[in-house]
Motif scaffolding. Structure first.
Motif, PDB file in Angstrom:
ATOM      1  N   TYR A   1      80.072  41.765  12.494  1.00  0.00           N
ATOM      2  CA  TYR A   1      81.347  41.852  11.761  1.00  0.00           C
ATOM      3  C   TYR A   1      82.437  41.060  12.482  1.00  0.00           C
ATOM      4  N   GLU A   2      82.052  40.009  13.174  1.00  0.00           N
ATOM      5  CA  GLU A   2      83.010  39.276  14.004  1.00  0.00           C
ATOM      6  C   GLU A   2      84.195  38.764  13.192  1.00  0.00           C
ATOM      7  N   ASP A   3      83.938  38.261  11.981  1.00  0.00           N
ATOM      8  CA  ASP A   3      85.035  37.729  11.175  1.00  0.00           C
ATOM      9  C   ASP A   3      86.027  38.818  10.793  1.00  0.00           C
ATOM     10  N   ILE A   4      85.518  39.996  10.449  1.00  0.00           N
ATOM     11  CA  ILE A   4      86.399  41.115  10.088  1.00  0.00           C
ATOM     12  C   ILE A   4      87.134  41.614  11.327  1.00  0.00           C
ATOM     13  N   LEU A   5      86.443  41.659  12.457  1.00  0.00           N
ATOM     14  CA  LEU A   5      87.045  42.097  13.716  1.00  0.00           C
ATOM     15  C   LEU A   5      88.205  41.189  14.109  1.00  0.00           C
ATOM     16  N   ARG A   6      87.994  39.891  13.983  1.00  0.00           N
ATOM     17  CA  ARG A   6      89.055  38.949  14.342  1.00  0.00           C
ATOM     18  C   ARG A   6      90.253  39.092  13.394  1.00  0.00           C
ATOM     19  N   ALA A   7      89.974  39.376  12.131  1.00  0.00           N
ATOM     20  CA  ALA A   7      91.072  39.567  11.171  1.00  0.00           C
ATOM     21  C   ALA A   7      91.874  40.825  11.493  1.00  0.00           C
ATOM     22  N   ALA A   8      91.164  41.896  11.858  1.00  0.00           N
ATOM     23  CA  ALA A   8      91.847  43.139  12.230  1.00  0.00           C
ATOM     24  C   ALA A   8      92.688  42.938  13.483  1.00  0.00           C
ATOM     25  N   ALA A   9      92.145  42.195  14.460  1.00  0.00           N
ATOM     26  CA  ALA A   9      92.871  41.929  15.706  1.00  0.00           C
ATOM     27  C   ALA A   9      94.118  41.088  15.435  1.00  0.00           C
ATOM     28  N   ALA A  10      93.982  40.085  14.568  1.00  0.00           N
ATOM     29  CA  ALA A  10      95.119  39.213  14.266  1.00  0.00           C
ATOM     30  C   ALA A  10      96.265  40.002  13.653  1.00  0.00           C
ATOM     31  N   GLU A  11      95.930  40.988  12.828  1.00  0.00           N
ATOM     32  CA  GLU A  11      96.984  41.804  12.203  1.00  0.00           C
ATOM     33  C   GLU A  11      97.762  42.593  13.246  1.00  0.00           C
ATOM     34  N   LEU A  12      97.111  42.877  14.383  1.00  0.00           N
ATOM     35  CA  LEU A  12      97.771  43.630  15.463  1.00  0.00           C
ATOM     36  C   LEU A  12      98.255  42.713  16.587  1.00  0.00           C
ATOM     37  N   ASN A  13      98.240  41.388  16.320  1.00  0.00           N
ATOM     38  CA  ASN A  13      98.681  40.384  17.306  1.00  0.00           C
ATOM     39  C   ASN A  13      97.860  40.437  18.592  1.00  0.00           C
ATOM     40  N   LEU A  14      96.564  40.668  18.441  1.00  0.00           N
ATOM     41  CA  LEU A  14      95.631  40.672  19.560  1.00  0.00           C
ATOM     42  C   LEU A  14      94.738  39.440  19.479  1.00  0.00           C
ATOM     43  N   THR A  15      94.285  38.964  20.637  1.00  0.00           N
ATOM     44  CA  THR A  15      93.461  37.756  20.686  1.00  0.00           C
ATOM     45  C   THR A  15      92.061  38.102  21.177  1.00  0.00           C
ATOM     46  N   ILE A  16      91.071  37.802  20.363  1.00  0.00           N
ATOM     47  CA  ILE A  16      89.676  38.044  20.737  1.00  0.00           C
ATOM     48  C   ILE A  16      89.095  36.771  21.346  1.00  0.00           C
ATOM     49  N   GLY A  17      88.430  36.924  22.474  1.00  0.00           N
ATOM     50  CA  GLY A  17      87.801  35.793  23.141  1.00  0.00           C
ATOM     51  C   GLY A  17      86.315  35.732  22.835  1.00  0.00           C
ATOM     52  N   LYS A  18      85.503  36.213  23.769  1.00  0.00           N
ATOM     53  CA  LYS A  18      84.050  36.109  23.706  1.00  0.00           C
ATOM     54  C   LYS A  18      83.454  37.299  22.948  1.00  0.00           C
ATOM     55  N   VAL A  19      82.478  37.024  22.080  1.00  0.00           N
ATOM     56  CA  VAL A  19      81.734  38.075  21.384  1.00  0.00           C
ATOM     57  C   VAL A  19      80.253  37.836  21.664  1.00  0.00           C
ATOM     58  N   VAL A  20      79.615  38.794  22.334  1.00  0.00           N
ATOM     59  CA  VAL A  20      78.217  38.659  22.749  1.00  0.00           C
ATOM     60  C   VAL A  20      77.399  39.752  22.077  1.00  0.00           C
ATOM     61  N   GLN A  21      76.340  39.360  21.363  1.00  0.00           N
ATOM     62  CA  GLN A  21      75.524  40.363  20.674  1.00  0.00           C
ATOM     63  C   GLN A  21      74.729  41.212  21.655  1.00  0.00           C
ATOM     64  N   LYS A  22      73.939  40.540  22.512  1.00  0.00           N
ATOM     65  CA  LYS A  22      73.090  41.249  23.477  1.00  0.00           C
ATOM     66  C   LYS A  22      73.502  40.829  24.876  1.00  0.00           C
ATOM     67  N   PRO A  23      74.004  41.750  25.674  1.00  0.00           N
ATOM     68  CA  PRO A  23      74.551  41.371  26.985  1.00  0.00           C
ATOM     69  C   PRO A  23      73.518  41.061  28.057  1.00  0.00           C
ATOM     70  N   ILE A  24      72.237  41.360  27.833  1.00  0.00           N
ATOM     71  CA  ILE A  24      71.281  41.334  28.939  1.00  0.00           C
ATOM     72  C   ILE A  24      71.190  39.959  29.611  1.00  0.00           C
ATOM     73  N   ASP A  25      71.149  38.876  28.838  1.00  0.00           N
ATOM     74  CA  ASP A  25      71.002  37.552  29.458  1.00  0.00           C
ATOM     75  C   ASP A  25      72.231  37.195  30.293  1.00  0.00           C
ATOM     76  N   SER A  26      73.420  37.461  29.745  1.00  0.00           N
ATOM     77  CA  SER A  26      74.648  37.197  30.508  1.00  0.00           C
ATOM     78  C   SER A  26      74.750  38.119  31.720  1.00  0.00           C
ATOM     79  N   LEU A  27      74.231  39.341  31.583  1.00  0.00           N
ATOM     80  CA  LEU A  27      74.234  40.293  32.685  1.00  0.00           C
ATOM     81  C   LEU A  27      73.354  39.800  33.832  1.00  0.00           C
ATOM     82  N   VAL A  28      72.204  39.259  33.492  1.00  0.00           N
ATOM     83  CA  VAL A  28      71.305  38.685  34.509  1.00  0.00           C
ATOM     84  C   VAL A  28      72.000  37.512  35.200  1.00  0.00           C
TER      85      VAL A  28
END
Length: 284
Positions: free
Chosen positions: A248-275
């Motif tokens: 729901y990244e597109d909806i999430l970004r729209a909700a954040a924009a309405e609250l003047n918040l900025t979304i950066g990175k969105v990661v589906q599965k953290p395991i690879d970045s965690l490693v």
């Protein structure tokens, strides 16, 4: 060998590294949230996994980041089982928020959020994690999560609030009775995962205007409860981990924009970045 584990309420993603840093294997088990399951289940589940069973005596370090492990008592429950299961290993148990902070780190301080079966948030400056808000679980918390969305869907179906097309579609898809739903919600140690399963119905129809509005309102609710109270909100990026944030990244970004918040990175599965974080900042 070294195990790095991202443990959600629904499942755990495992990566086993050789001491050189090369990946030896990847596997999954069910989730080990001690708020939901009996800790005795952990050893049984690991032994059912053939890949883990054959290497468990060869592990030297285990880094487990699990949902429900944010309190000392719960972390100790999981540690006790891991010590039995991996007798030769040095065991590190931390909450899943730590894994999210590590996986989403891009070199700058940020608010880091989990949006999966459950939800949570923290502030990470690259060294220290600060949690300003408690995780209240799926009964009264977990705003924006898969279980929260599933709860909305079931409530609206049974209370006849869904549009006619969605109501008939849901009925044809699940043939769900109120008796079955009550049994699965109130007599099930994984009730949150059960509720989260209904998110599949929403995700497959996320372009429907009714679900667009429902998901938008619930994600805005998450930002209201889990992000806006941070003093850094509006000044730093908000990074997200988890399946719900991803689909729901597109909806999430729209909700954040309405609250003047900025979304950066969105990661589906953290395991690879965690490693990658462990190889760069912890193991070296």
């Amino acid at each position: 060998m070294i195990a790095i584990v991202d443990g959600g309420s629904t499942k755990c993603d495992w990566v086993i590294l050789e001491n050189s840093g090369k990946i030896h294997l990847k596997t999954t088990t069910l989730g080990f949230n001690p708020n939901i399951i009996n800790p005795d289940f952990i050893l049984q589940e690991i032994d059912k996994n053939e890949a883990l069973f054959f290497i468990k005596n060869h592990l030297e370090k285990v880094f487990f980041y699990g949902s429900g492990c944010g309190t000392p008592d719960n972390a100790q429950k999981v540690r006790n089982e891991f010590v039995k299961t991996f007798p030769q290993a040095e065991i590190t148990i931390k909450e899943d928020l730590t894994a999210a902070a590590y996986a989403a780190y891009n070199g700058k301080p940020a608010i880091v959020c989990i949006l999966g079966t459950g939800s949570n948030s923290c502030f990470f400056d690259g060294e220290k994690i600060r949690v300003d808000l408690p995780s209240l679980g799926f009964l009264i918390g977990d705003e924006g999560s898969g279980s929260a969305l599933g709860k909305h869907l079931l409530r609206r179906f049974f209370m006849k609030k869904l549009p006619q097309d969605l109501e008939q579609d849901f009925r044809d898809t699940y043939h769900l009775t109120i008796e079955e739903a009550i049994r699965r919600m109130y007599h099930n140690p994984r009730a949150n995962a059960y509720l989260g399963e209904y998110n599949k119905f929403i995700a497959e129809r996320k372009k429907h205007p009714y679900f667009q509005n429902m998901v938008f309102d619930e994600l805005k609710n998450f930002l209201d409860y889990q992000v806006l109270p941070y003093p850094e909100a509006g000044e730093v990026e908000i990074n997200f981990i988890g399946y719900i944030a991803y689909i729901y990244e597109d909806i999430l970004r729209a909700a954040a924009a309405e609250l003047n918040l900025t979304i950066g990175k969105v990661v589906q599965k953290p395991i690879d970045s965690l490693v990658d974080f462990h190889l760069k900042y912890i193991l070296n």
